[in-house]
Design a protein around this motif. Sequence first.
Motif, mmCIF file in Angstrom:
data_model
loop_
_atom_site.group_PDB
_atom_site.id
_atom_site.type_symbol
_atom_site.label_atom_id
_atom_site.label_comp_id
_atom_site.label_asym_id
_atom_site.label_seq_id
_atom_site.Cartn_x
_atom_site.Cartn_y
_atom_site.Cartn_z
ATOM 1 N N PRO A 41 30.479 71.207 -27.157
ATOM 2 C CA PRO A 41 29.506 71.600 -26.061
ATOM 3 C C PRO A 41 29.462 71.051 -24.603
ATOM 4 C CG PRO A 41 28.460 70.426 -27.925
ATOM 5 C CD PRO A 41 29.963 70.699 -28.384
ATOM 6 N N ALA A 42 29.995 70.100 -24.618
ATOM 7 C CA ALA A 42 30.040 69.335 -23.255
ATOM 8 C C ALA A 42 31.148 69.989 -22.171
ATOM 9 C CB ALA A 42 30.417 67.773 -23.280
ATOM 10 N N SER A 43 32.441 70.247 -22.686
ATOM 11 C CA SER A 43 33.182 71.136 -21.881
ATOM 12 C C SER A 43 32.981 72.519 -21.823
ATOM 13 C CB SER A 43 34.812 70.912 -22.237
ATOM 14 O OG SER A 43 35.078 71.390 -23.887
ATOM 15 N N ALA A 44 32.395 73.230 -22.698
ATOM 16 C CA ALA A 44 32.354 74.539 -22.861
ATOM 17 C C ALA A 44 30.837 74.644 -21.928
ATOM 18 C CB ALA A 44 31.785 75.026 -24.158
ATOM 19 N N ALA A 45 29.965 73.665 -21.842
ATOM 20 C CA ALA A 45 28.670 73.760 -21.022
ATOM 21 C C ALA A 45 29.174 73.800 -19.681
ATOM 22 C CB ALA A 45 27.780 72.794 -21.239
ATOM 23 N N ILE A 46 30.283 73.187 -19.014
ATOM 24 C CA ILE A 46 30.615 73.268 -17.862
ATOM 25 C C ILE A 46 31.213 74.600 -17.470
ATOM 26 C CG2 ILE A 46 32.267 72.529 -15.987
ATOM 27 C CD1 ILE A 46 32.072 69.637 -18.065
ATOM 28 N N PHE A 47 31.911 75.028 -18.241
ATOM 29 C CA PHE A 47 32.498 76.554 -18.070
ATOM 30 C C PHE A 47 31.522 77.457 -17.959
ATOM 31 C CE2 PHE A 47 34.143 80.497 -19.469
ATOM 32 C CZ PHE A 47 34.988 80.603 -18.650
ATOM 33 N N ALA B 46 41.030 78.179 -17.065
ATOM 34 C CA ALA B 46 40.286 77.483 -18.170
ATOM 35 C C ALA B 46 40.774 77.562 -19.378
ATOM 36 C CB ALA B 46 39.070 77.866 -18.029
ATOM 37 N N GLY B 47 41.215 78.704 -19.789
ATOM 38 C CA GLY B 47 41.506 79.091 -21.297
ATOM 39 C C GLY B 47 40.320 79.501 -22.129
ATOM 40 N N LEU B 48 39.607 79.857 -21.345
ATOM 41 C CA LEU B 48 38.128 80.386 -22.069
ATOM 42 C C LEU B 48 37.760 81.801 -21.133
ATOM 43 C CD1 LEU B 48 35.923 77.250 -22.560
ATOM 44 C CD2 LEU B 48 36.951 78.732 -24.142
ATOM 45 N N CYS B 49 37.194 82.579 -21.941
ATOM 46 C CA CYS B 49 36.526 83.756 -21.267
ATOM 47 C C CYS B 49 35.159 83.491 -21.849
ATOM 48 C CB CYS B 49 37.402 84.962 -21.496
ATOM 49 S SG CYS B 49 37.495 85.324 -23.128
ATOM 50 N N PRO B 50 34.258 84.639 -21.407
ATOM 51 C CA PRO B 50 32.798 84.567 -21.880
ATOM 52 C C PRO B 50 32.528 84.495 -23.363
ATOM 53 C CG PRO B 50 33.149 86.313 -19.781
ATOM 54 C CD PRO B 50 34.492 85.772 -20.297
ATOM 55 N N GLY B 51 33.260 85.590 -24.226
ATOM 56 C CA GLY B 51 33.121 85.342 -25.632
ATOM 57 C C GLY B 51 33.168 84.050 -26.205
ATOM 58 N N PRO B 52 34.153 83.720 -26.173
ATOM 59 C CA PRO B 52 34.887 82.327 -26.513
ATOM 60 C C PRO B 52 34.046 80.913 -26.183
ATOM 61 C CG PRO B 52 36.793 83.545 -26.479
ATOM 62 C CD PRO B 52 35.681 84.416 -25.535
ATOM 63 N N SER B 53 33.672 80.943 -24.909
ATOM 64 C CA SER B 53 32.773 80.081 -24.122
ATOM 65 C C SER B 53 31.628 79.913 -24.864
ATOM 66 C CB SER B 53 33.025 80.373 -22.759
ATOM 67 O OG SER B 53 31.871 81.397 -22.366
ATOM 68 N N PHE B 54 30.988 80.845 -25.242
ATOM 69 C CA PHE B 54 29.822 81.075 -25.919
ATOM 70 C C PHE B 54 29.928 80.325 -27.289
ATOM 71 C CE2 PHE B 54 28.077 83.434 -22.413
ATOM 72 C CZ PHE B 54 26.988 82.735 -21.991
ATOM 73 N N ALA B 55 30.879 80.949 -28.093
ATOM 74 C CA ALA B 55 31.299 80.257 -29.394
ATOM 75 C C ALA B 55 31.596 78.908 -29.268
ATOM 76 C CB ALA B 55 32.448 81.053 -29.819
ATOM 77 N N GLY C 169 40.807 80.602 -33.494
ATOM 78 C CA GLY C 169 41.217 79.459 -32.403
ATOM 79 C C GLY C 169 40.933 79.967 -31.146
ATOM 80 N N MET C 170 40.551 80.807 -30.661
ATOM 81 C CA MET C 170 40.132 81.327 -29.353
ATOM 82 C C MET C 170 39.112 80.626 -28.680
ATOM 83 S SD MET C 170 42.565 83.466 -29.006
ATOM 84 C CE MET C 170 43.659 82.580 -30.094
ATOM 85 N N THR C 171 38.627 79.477 -29.407
ATOM 86 C CA THR C 171 37.521 78.923 -28.447
ATOM 87 C C THR C 171 38.247 77.407 -28.256
ATOM 88 O OG1 THR C 171 36.842 77.791 -30.695
ATOM 89 C CG2 THR C 171 35.485 79.625 -29.993
ATOM 90 N N ASP C 172 39.507 77.328 -28.565
ATOM 91 C CA ASP C 172 40.199 76.307 -28.068
ATOM 92 C C ASP C 172 41.221 76.675 -26.926
ATOM 93 O OD1 ASP C 172 42.203 74.161 -27.748
ATOM 94 O OD2 ASP C 172 43.077 74.290 -29.842
ATOM 95 N N PRO C 173 40.935 75.981 -25.582
ATOM 96 C CA PRO C 173 41.454 76.507 -24.366
ATOM 97 C C PRO C 173 42.816 76.151 -24.446
ATOM 98 C CG PRO C 173 39.333 75.142 -23.962
ATOM 99 C CD PRO C 173 39.692 75.192 -25.465
ATOM 100 N N ALA C 174 43.199 75.010 -25.005
ATOM 101 C CA ALA C 174 44.638 74.851 -25.097
ATOM 102 C C ALA C 174 45.550 75.750 -25.875
ATOM 103 C CB ALA C 174 44.897 73.406 -25.933
#
Length: 139
Positions: free
Chosen positions: A115-121, A100-109, A23-28
């Motif tokens: 894709p839309a929100s992750a691409a912004i990050f 953001a609730g994301l860091c590099p690894g989870p953001s690419f996953a 669940g680490m790809t979920d910023p919430a």
Amino acid sequence: MMRETLVPLASGTIFGAGLTIGGMTDPARVRGFLDLFGDWDPTLAFVMGGAVLVMALAWTMQRKMLRPFFGDGFALPDRSDITPRLIGGSALFGIGWAIAGLCPGPSFAALAIAPASAAIFVTAMLGGMLLVRLVEGQG
């Protein structure tokens, strides 16, 4: 050539799958973990605990090995690597992670899931990395 491609690909795939399943790809979910005095979500603590156990096993195995399975030698960190630049970068990383609730690894996953929100990050993250390289004269 095959080993230099397949080992990183396999390990990255396993890492990304673990982040997604955990669940680490979920910023919430990540922000919920950081909300200690609100609606706290302990999921990230369990993911981190699992990572610590795996790493403890890896360190134990490493002490008994002459060299890595897929490399010529170990590149182990030492205490001399701790610099003001590292501390400042770590603080910025933590602030960005909390916002953001994301860091590099989870953001690419997350690019595969949202894709839309992750691409912004990811775009902002890569832009920040490029900016640092330009400012420091490395780019």
